[in-house]
Write a protein that holds these residues in place. Structure first.
Motif, PDB file in Angstrom:
ATOM      1  N   TYR A   1       9.271  11.792  -6.230  1.00  0.00           N
ATOM      2  CA  TYR A   1       7.848  11.651  -6.553  1.00  0.00           C
ATOM      3  C   TYR A   1       7.772  11.289  -8.038  1.00  0.00           C
ATOM      4  O   TYR A   1       8.020  12.147  -8.902  1.00  0.00           O
ATOM      5  CB  TYR A   1       7.109  12.959  -6.271  1.00  0.00           C
ATOM      6  CG  TYR A   1       7.421  13.567  -4.908  1.00  0.00           C
ATOM      7  CD1 TYR A   1       6.544  13.424  -3.840  1.00  0.00           C
ATOM      8  CD2 TYR A   1       8.610  14.280  -4.701  1.00  0.00           C
ATOM      9  CE1 TYR A   1       6.831  13.976  -2.595  1.00  0.00           C
ATOM     10  CE2 TYR A   1       8.901  14.837  -3.465  1.00  0.00           C
ATOM     11  CZ  TYR A   1       8.025  14.671  -2.411  1.00  0.00           C
ATOM     12  OH  TYR A   1       8.320  15.223  -1.181  1.00  0.00           O
ATOM     13  N   GLY A   2       7.471  10.022  -8.342  1.00  0.00           N
ATOM     14  CA  GLY A   2       7.470   9.556  -9.718  1.00  0.00           C
ATOM     15  C   GLY A   2       6.084   9.227 -10.233  1.00  0.00           C
ATOM     16  O   GLY A   2       5.128   9.091  -9.464  1.00  0.00           O
ATOM     17  N   HIS A   3       5.998   9.083 -11.558  1.00  0.00           N
ATOM     18  CA  HIS A   3       4.743   8.770 -12.260  1.00  0.00           C
ATOM     19  C   HIS A   3       3.678   9.833 -12.003  1.00  0.00           C
ATOM     20  O   HIS A   3       2.503   9.517 -11.786  1.00  0.00           O
ATOM     21  CB  HIS A   3       4.229   7.380 -11.873  1.00  0.00           C
ATOM     22  CG  HIS A   3       5.131   6.276 -12.316  1.00  0.00           C
ATOM     23  ND1 HIS A   3       5.387   6.028 -13.654  1.00  0.00           N
ATOM     24  CD2 HIS A   3       5.850   5.364 -11.616  1.00  0.00           C
ATOM     25  CE1 HIS A   3       6.225   5.000 -13.749  1.00  0.00           C
ATOM     26  NE2 HIS A   3       6.526   4.586 -12.527  1.00  0.00           N
ATOM     27  N   LEU A   4       4.115  11.099 -12.023  1.00  0.00           N
ATOM     28  CA  LEU A   4       3.182  12.201 -11.847  1.00  0.00           C
ATOM     29  C   LEU A   4       2.418  12.442 -13.142  1.00  0.00           C
ATOM     30  O   LEU A   4       2.931  12.217 -14.255  1.00  0.00           O
ATOM     31  CB  LEU A   4       3.934  13.477 -11.451  1.00  0.00           C
ATOM     32  CG  LEU A   4       4.724  13.423 -10.135  1.00  0.00           C
ATOM     33  CD1 LEU A   4       5.473  14.726  -9.930  1.00  0.00           C
ATOM     34  CD2 LEU A   4       3.795  13.136  -8.961  1.00  0.00           C
TER      35      LEU A   4
ATOM     36  N   VAL B   1      -1.391  13.271  -9.364  1.00  0.00           N
ATOM     37  CA  VAL B   1      -1.292  11.812  -9.536  1.00  0.00           C
ATOM     38  C   VAL B   1      -1.477  11.467 -11.013  1.00  0.00           C
ATOM     39  O   VAL B   1      -2.383  11.984 -11.682  1.00  0.00           O
ATOM     40  CB  VAL B   1      -2.349  11.093  -8.673  1.00  0.00           C
ATOM     41  CG1 VAL B   1      -2.332   9.589  -8.948  1.00  0.00           C
ATOM     42  CG2 VAL B   1      -2.114  11.386  -7.200  1.00  0.00           C
ATOM     43  N   GLY B   2      -0.613  10.582 -11.519  1.00  0.00           N
ATOM     44  CA  GLY B   2      -0.650  10.199 -12.933  1.00  0.00           C
ATOM     45  C   GLY B   2      -1.105   8.761 -13.141  1.00  0.00           C
ATOM     46  O   GLY B   2      -1.579   8.091 -12.212  1.00  0.00           O
ATOM     47  N   LEU B   3      -0.923   8.279 -14.386  1.00  0.00           N
ATOM     48  CA  LEU B   3      -1.456   6.969 -14.781  1.00  0.00           C
ATOM     49  C   LEU B   3      -0.378   6.046 -15.342  1.00  0.00           C
ATOM     50  O   LEU B   3      -0.698   5.029 -15.954  1.00  0.00           O
ATOM     51  CB  LEU B   3      -2.546   7.163 -15.846  1.00  0.00           C
ATOM     52  CG  LEU B   3      -3.746   8.026 -15.457  1.00  0.00           C
ATOM     53  CD1 LEU B   3      -4.597   8.335 -16.695  1.00  0.00           C
ATOM     54  CD2 LEU B   3      -4.586   7.312 -14.410  1.00  0.00           C
ATOM     55  N   THR B   4       0.909   6.380 -15.138  1.00  0.00           N
ATOM     56  CA  THR B   4       1.968   5.636 -15.825  1.00  0.00           C
ATOM     57  C   THR B   4       2.679   4.611 -14.959  1.00  0.00           C
ATOM     58  O   THR B   4       3.631   3.972 -15.419  1.00  0.00           O
ATOM     59  CB  THR B   4       3.015   6.624 -16.370  1.00  0.00           C
ATOM     60  OG1 THR B   4       3.594   7.351 -15.264  1.00  0.00           O
ATOM     61  CG2 THR B   4       2.393   7.604 -17.342  1.00  0.00           C
TER      62      THR B   4
ATOM     63  N   ARG C   1      -4.150   1.120 -11.762  1.00  0.00           N
ATOM     64  CA  ARG C   1      -4.978   2.212 -11.269  1.00  0.00           C
ATOM     65  C   ARG C   1      -4.083   3.438 -11.146  1.00  0.00           C
ATOM     66  O   ARG C   1      -2.853   3.324 -11.157  1.00  0.00           O
ATOM     67  CB  ARG C   1      -5.583   1.852  -9.906  1.00  0.00           C
ATOM     68  CG  ARG C   1      -4.542   1.451  -8.870  1.00  0.00           C
ATOM     69  CD  ARG C   1      -5.138   1.117  -7.515  1.00  0.00           C
ATOM     70  NE  ARG C   1      -5.757   2.292  -6.921  1.00  0.00           N
ATOM     71  CZ  ARG C   1      -6.293   2.305  -5.698  1.00  0.00           C
ATOM     72  NH1 ARG C   1      -6.292   1.193  -4.968  1.00  0.00           N
ATOM     73  NH2 ARG C   1      -6.850   3.408  -5.224  1.00  0.00           N
ATOM     74  N   PRO C   2      -4.625   4.642 -11.004  1.00  0.00           N
ATOM     75  CA  PRO C   2      -3.769   5.823 -10.816  1.00  0.00           C
ATOM     76  C   PRO C   2      -2.957   5.689  -9.529  1.00  0.00           C
ATOM     77  O   PRO C   2      -3.459   5.252  -8.490  1.00  0.00           O
ATOM     78  CB  PRO C   2      -4.771   6.978 -10.737  1.00  0.00           C
ATOM     79  CG  PRO C   2      -6.013   6.472 -11.396  1.00  0.00           C
ATOM     80  CD  PRO C   2      -6.064   5.004 -11.119  1.00  0.00           C
ATOM     81  N   SER C   3      -1.691   6.073  -9.583  1.00  0.00           N
ATOM     82  CA  SER C   3      -0.817   5.966  -8.407  1.00  0.00           C
ATOM     83  C   SER C   3       0.443   6.784  -8.661  1.00  0.00           C
ATOM     84  O   SER C   3       0.716   7.205  -9.780  1.00  0.00           O
ATOM     85  CB  SER C   3      -0.448   4.508  -8.125  1.00  0.00           C
ATOM     86  OG  SER C   3       0.258   3.960  -9.216  1.00  0.00           O
ATOM     87  N   ILE C   4       1.203   7.001  -7.570  1.00  0.00           N
ATOM     88  CA  ILE C   4       2.518   7.637  -7.681  1.00  0.00           C
ATOM     89  C   ILE C   4       3.555   6.726  -7.043  1.00  0.00           C
ATOM     90  O   ILE C   4       3.227   5.846  -6.228  1.00  0.00           O
ATOM     91  CB  ILE C   4       2.560   9.027  -7.009  1.00  0.00           C
ATOM     92  CG1 ILE C   4       2.419   8.883  -5.484  1.00  0.00           C
ATOM     93  CG2 ILE C   4       1.511   9.958  -7.592  1.00  0.00           C
ATOM     94  CD1 ILE C   4       2.809  10.154  -4.728  1.00  0.00           C
ATOM     95  N   HIS C   5       4.814   6.932  -7.447  1.00  0.00           N
ATOM     96  CA  HIS C   5       5.938   6.229  -6.835  1.00  0.00           C
ATOM     97  C   HIS C   5       6.644   7.225  -5.916  1.00  0.00           C
ATOM     98  O   HIS C   5       7.029   8.311  -6.335  1.00  0.00           O
ATOM     99  CB  HIS C   5       6.893   5.726  -7.921  1.00  0.00           C
ATOM    100  CG  HIS C   5       8.128   5.088  -7.379  1.00  0.00           C
ATOM    101  ND1 HIS C   5       8.122   3.862  -6.782  1.00  0.00           N
ATOM    102  CD2 HIS C   5       9.416   5.534  -7.331  1.00  0.00           C
ATOM    103  CE1 HIS C   5       9.348   3.546  -6.400  1.00  0.00           C
ATOM    104  NE2 HIS C   5      10.157   4.559  -6.720  1.00  0.00           N
TER     105      HIS C   5
END
Length: 341
Positions: A284-287, A307-310, A315-319
């Motif tokens: 779970y990335g980009h938290l 959910v993060g912003l990186t 837009r906000p999302s996760i990997h």
């Protein structure tokens, strides 16, 4: 009377003759100055000059001879040497150049299918040019499966890279007393997985897990797929899917397991890795935040972060990644093939 007149006449004639004779005696034999022009001769005086006042030569205005500039020997010191250089410079000529560091050959890495020269360089913390020079690869830097690629003796194995998946060569340094840190991300910007905790040799798996599996996955967050699994550009690949959701929305564990890693990965931001039964791993990335710690046990559906912003999706999302171990290699699997429809 006539006799007297004749005597007077004779006296006059005689006086005149005497005067003429005196003049002849006192006159010079030759004129003092030339009376005729002589060809090629220069007149003693210019025309119209008075011999009583001699003619002065014309004054010619000439520049004075140059005066040499005074000089003297100047003694000056050379610039101070750079740090690490000898304090005393050579007596003359440029200072000697610092010899380039020589790259010495070390262990050999066996090229695997899908490996790239840049992936090997990332994994072993070695410039690609050093690998090219050590192995004489030429400008194309072509490598083949099964090739022994010589590494420098300074190589450090940072763990398997998605584009350098072979076993670690014997003799290569592994930092942190054998605990391999997460390797740098592949060109797609997806970081490779940190390795799972080491297990005792007696319990280590001897074969890759086979399907079917009893592990059931669930969505970590519901939302739009903003970046799919697989190739996403020239030379880039997404090892999972990116799911768009509201910033700060809860991110849930896809299945029960043990948290093996919580921290920042280059190109993947704040990341949580969970190890599940039967060789499964979820990432779970980009938290935006993490709500679990290393080593903690989690149940399916438990919140592990937000959910993060990186992610860089606009837009906000996760990997999110799903992987399954095949031997020592965690193979990326399209999450859409294991998530419920």
């Amino acid at each position: 009377m006539s006799g007297f007149r004749n005597g007077v006449i004779r006296a006059i004639v005689l006086g005149a003759a005497m005067s003429v004779l005196g003049a002849c005696v006192s006159y010079p034999d030759a004129p003092r100055y030339a009376t005729r022009a002589t060809p090629g001769a220069t007149p003693a005086f210019p025309q119209g000059a008075n011999p009583a006042y001699p003619v002065q030569p014309p004054v010619v205005n000439e520049a004075p001879p140059p005066t040499p500039v005074p000089y003297e020997t100047i003694e000056g010191g050379a610039l101070p040497p750079p740090s690490g250089a000898p304090a005393t410079p050579p007596a003359y000529g440029p200072p000697p150049a610092t010899p380039a560091a020589t790259v010495r050959a070390g262990a050999a890495y066996v090229i695997q299918p899908g490996d790239t020269i840049s992936g090997v360089g990332r994994r072993f913390q070695t410039p690609v040019q050093s690998l090219i020079d050590l192995n004489g690869l030429g400008p194309r830097a072509a490598i083949t499966v099964g090739q022994n690629l010589i590494l420098p003796d300074s190589a450090v194995d940072t763990g398997r890279d998605p584009y350098a998946t072979g076993p670690a060569p014997v003799g290569v340094v592994v930092p942190r007393n054998g605990a391999v840190p997460p390797p740098p991300p592949p060109p797609s910007g997806n970081a490779a997985l940190p390795p799972p905790p080491r297990q005792p040799a007696a319990t280590a798996p001897t074969a890759a897990p086979q399907a079917p599996t009893s592990v059931r996955m669930q969505w970590p967050v519901r939302g739009e797929i903003v970046r799919p699994f697989g190739p996403v550009g020239l030379g880039e690949r997404n090892n999972g899917i990116n799911i768009g959701a509201a910033a700060g929305a809860p991110v849930l564990a896809a299945a029960a397991g043990s948290v093996a890693y919580v921290g920042d990965l280059v190109g993947q931001g704040l990341t949580v890795l969970i190890v599940h039964p039967e060789g499964w791993r979820t990432v779970y990335g980009h938290l935006g935040s993490a709500t679990v710690d290393d080593g903690s046990e989690v149940r399916a559906g438990q919140q592990i972060g937000t959910v993060g912003l990186t992610a860089g999706d606009g837009r906000p999302s996760i990997h999110f990644e799903t992987r399954r171990m095949q031997g020592d290699n965690p193979v990326a699997i399209d999450p859409l093939t294991v998530l419920p429809r």
